[in-house]
Structure formats: structure tokens, C-alpha cells
Design a protein around this motif. Structure first.
Motif, PDB file in Angstrom:
ATOM      1  N   GLY A  37       0.828  -1.188   0.000  1.00 38.76           N
ATOM      2  CA  GLY A  37       0.000   0.000   0.000  1.00 38.76           C
ATOM      3  C   GLY A  37       0.869   1.246   0.000  1.00 38.76           C
ATOM      4  O   GLY A  37       1.867   1.321   0.723  1.00 38.76           O
ATOM      5  N   HIS A  38       0.516   2.229  -0.821  1.00 36.49           N
ATOM      6  CA  HIS A  38       1.296   3.458  -0.968  1.00 36.49           C
ATOM      7  C   HIS A  38       0.383   4.672  -0.843  1.00 36.49           C
ATOM      8  O   HIS A  38      -0.817   4.585  -1.109  1.00 36.49           O
ATOM      9  N   ALA A  39       0.978   5.802  -0.497  1.00 34.54           N
ATOM     10  CA  ALA A  39       0.249   7.063  -0.392  1.00 34.54           C
ATOM     11  C   ALA A  39       1.061   8.150  -1.091  1.00 34.54           C
ATOM     12  O   ALA A  39       2.242   7.963  -1.393  1.00 34.54           O
ATOM     13  N   ASP A  40       0.425   9.295  -1.315  1.00 37.87           N
ATOM     14  CA  ASP A  40       1.191  10.404  -1.870  1.00 37.87           C
ATOM     15  C   ASP A  40       1.929  11.126  -0.743  1.00 37.87           C
ATOM     16  O   ASP A  40       1.835  10.749   0.422  1.00 37.87           O
ATOM     17  N   GLU A  41       2.679  12.139  -1.078  1.00 40.20           N
ATOM     18  CA  GLU A  41       3.573  12.798  -0.118  1.00 40.20           C
ATOM     19  C   GLU A  41       2.878  13.676   0.910  1.00 40.20           C
ATOM     20  O   GLU A  41       3.483  14.072   1.898  1.00 40.20           O
ATOM     21  N   ARG A  46       7.944   5.425  -0.935  1.00 42.91           N
ATOM     22  CA  ARG A  46       8.391   4.896  -2.236  1.00 42.91           C
ATOM     23  C   ARG A  46       7.507   5.416  -3.373  1.00 42.91           C
ATOM     24  O   ARG A  46       6.781   4.653  -4.009  1.00 42.91           O
ATOM     25  N   PRO A  47       7.600   6.704  -3.657  1.00 41.23           N
ATOM     26  CA  PRO A  47       6.749   7.240  -4.729  1.00 41.23           C
ATOM     27  C   PRO A  47       7.184   6.721  -6.096  1.00 41.23           C
ATOM     28  O   PRO A  47       8.364   6.550  -6.358  1.00 41.23           O
ATOM     29  N   ALA A  98       1.163  13.326 -10.344  1.00 42.29           N
ATOM     30  CA  ALA A  98       2.105  12.479  -9.609  1.00 42.29           C
ATOM     31  C   ALA A  98       1.438  11.897  -8.367  1.00 42.29           C
ATOM     32  O   ALA A  98       1.583  10.704  -8.074  1.00 42.29           O
ATOM     33  N   TRP A  99       0.711  12.720  -7.648  1.00 44.52           N
ATOM     34  CA  TRP A  99       0.037  12.230  -6.443  1.00 44.52           C
ATOM     35  C   TRP A  99      -0.953  11.128  -6.780  1.00 44.52           C
ATOM     36  O   TRP A  99      -1.068  10.134  -6.058  1.00 44.52           O
ATOM     37  N   ALA A 100      -1.668  11.277  -7.888  1.00 44.92           N
ATOM     38  CA  ALA A 100      -2.632  10.251  -8.300  1.00 44.92           C
ATOM     39  C   ALA A 100      -1.931   8.923  -8.593  1.00 44.92           C
ATOM     40  O   ALA A 100      -2.458   7.852  -8.275  1.00 44.92           O
ATOM     41  N   GLN A 101      -0.743   8.974  -9.199  1.00 45.93           N
ATOM     42  CA  GLN A 101       0.009   7.754  -9.483  1.00 45.93           C
ATOM     43  C   GLN A 101       0.568   7.121  -8.205  1.00 45.93           C
ATOM     44  O   GLN A 101       0.717   5.901  -8.125  1.00 45.93           O
TER      45      GLN A 101
END
Length: 186
Positions: free
Chosen positions: A111-115, A156-157, A166-169
């Protein structure tokens, strides 16, 4: 997109092949054919199919590459969300079918999130996203002990830019085939 280009190419190759060899020899190569042949390193009589179709190696079934190329390894989430969109569910249905065909393979859902937000908040959000993906795969019949989860939060963006795109990706869940679960063949 790849299939569209391939379909156009195959249609053109089929139409080119429909004329007899005598018809092509009688008319001679057109200027465009000679230029294309020279650029591709083939002679005008060899045609296109013999050189271009063989450049794409087949992806072996049951490999991590097969999973990424033929199924898709990631789903995306809305801002501050961990619920699955209909598009995400479609990708996960494909993942579940693939996993049911390859029963010895285990996966890790990251699972990942934006900055934006604190490290702690994004780790928790990434965990909820990974669990959401895991639960959906289990609901589709994948055994729970084959799916591990991990959260990387914002660490890990995939795209380090500070833009909406970028945030959406970066708001994503990525299903990775565990290499250790692959059978070693001799």
C-alpha cells in the motif's frame, strides 16, 4: 493500445499478402516499399512480417512478468481513500483469476500514499489500502495465507513530482509476485 497497433499491422500484412507474387513482381516495388525495406534492413520481397513479429519474445506464463504484462499489478485510489473503484475491482478480478490458475504462487500487496500528510498517517493509509486489496482478492476465492500486506506510506513514490498527476500515481496498491514462491525448474 498494443493490441490496436498489432491489429493494424496484421491487417496490413494480410492485405499485402493477398496479392500474388506475380502481381508484386510485375508491378515492382513501390518507392515507399523500397525505402521501408532499406530502413528495416530487409529486401522489398521479404515483407515486413519476417522481421518485426519476431522481435517480441513471449512472456512465460506464471512468471512475475506475465502477471504485470497480462493482468496488471496495481490499482489506484482517490485522495485520502482506501475504497476500491470499479476500475480497481476489474484489475483485481484479473489478479484473482491469475492467482487461482497459479496456486503455488504467493503475493505481497504493498500500500502506498502520496507525499501529503505525516509519515504515520500515510503508513496507516497505505496499510488500509493494502488490506482493502487483500480482502477483495480473498472474497474472490484466493486463499488468505497466499497474500501478505505491507505499507510503504509515502516512502516509495513512483513519481516524485509534487503535482496532482504524480500524487494520483502514488496513491496505489501494488500486488507483487513473491519470487520465493516460484517453482525452480531444472
Amino acid at each position: 493500445m498494443r493490441f490496436g497497433i498489432l491489429a493494424v499491422f496484421l491487417t496490413a500484412a494480410t492485405l499485402w499478402g493477398c496479392g500474388s507474387t506475380a502481381d508484386r513482381e510485375a508491378s515492382g516495388p513501390a518507392a515507399g516499399d523500397a525505402g521501408a525495406a532499406a530502413a528495416s534492413g530487409t529486401t522489398a520481397g521479404e515483407g515486413i512480417a519476417s522481421t518485426e513479429l519476431s522481435t517480441q519474445p513471449a512472456v512465460p506464463p506464471g512468471t512475475p512478468e506475465d502477471f504485470v504484462v497480462n493482468v496488471g499489478d496495481r490499482v489506484h485510489f482517490g485522495f485520502d481513500r482506501f475504497d476500491l473503484t470499479e476500475e480497481a475491482r476489474g484489475v483485481l478480478r484479473g489478479q484473482a483469476e491469475w492467482l487461482k490458475r497459479h496456486v503455488s504462487i504467493t503475493v505481497t500487496v504493498a500500500g502506498h500514499a502520496d507525499e501529503r500528510g505525516t509519515r504515520e498517517y500515510n503508513l496507516a493509509l497505505g496499510e488500509r489500502r493494502a488490506i482493502s486489496v487483500r480482502n477483495f482478492l480473498i472474497a474472490l476465492g484466493v486463499e488468505p495465507d497466499r497474500i501478505r500486506t505491507v505499507s510503504y506510506g509515502k516512502e516509495r513514490p513512483v513519481d516524485p513530482a509534487s503535482t496532482e498527476e504524480a500524487w494520483a500515481q502514488n496513491r496505489r496498491g501494488v500486488t507483487q509476485v513473491d519470487i520465493s514462491s516460484l517453482r525452480v525448474s531444472n
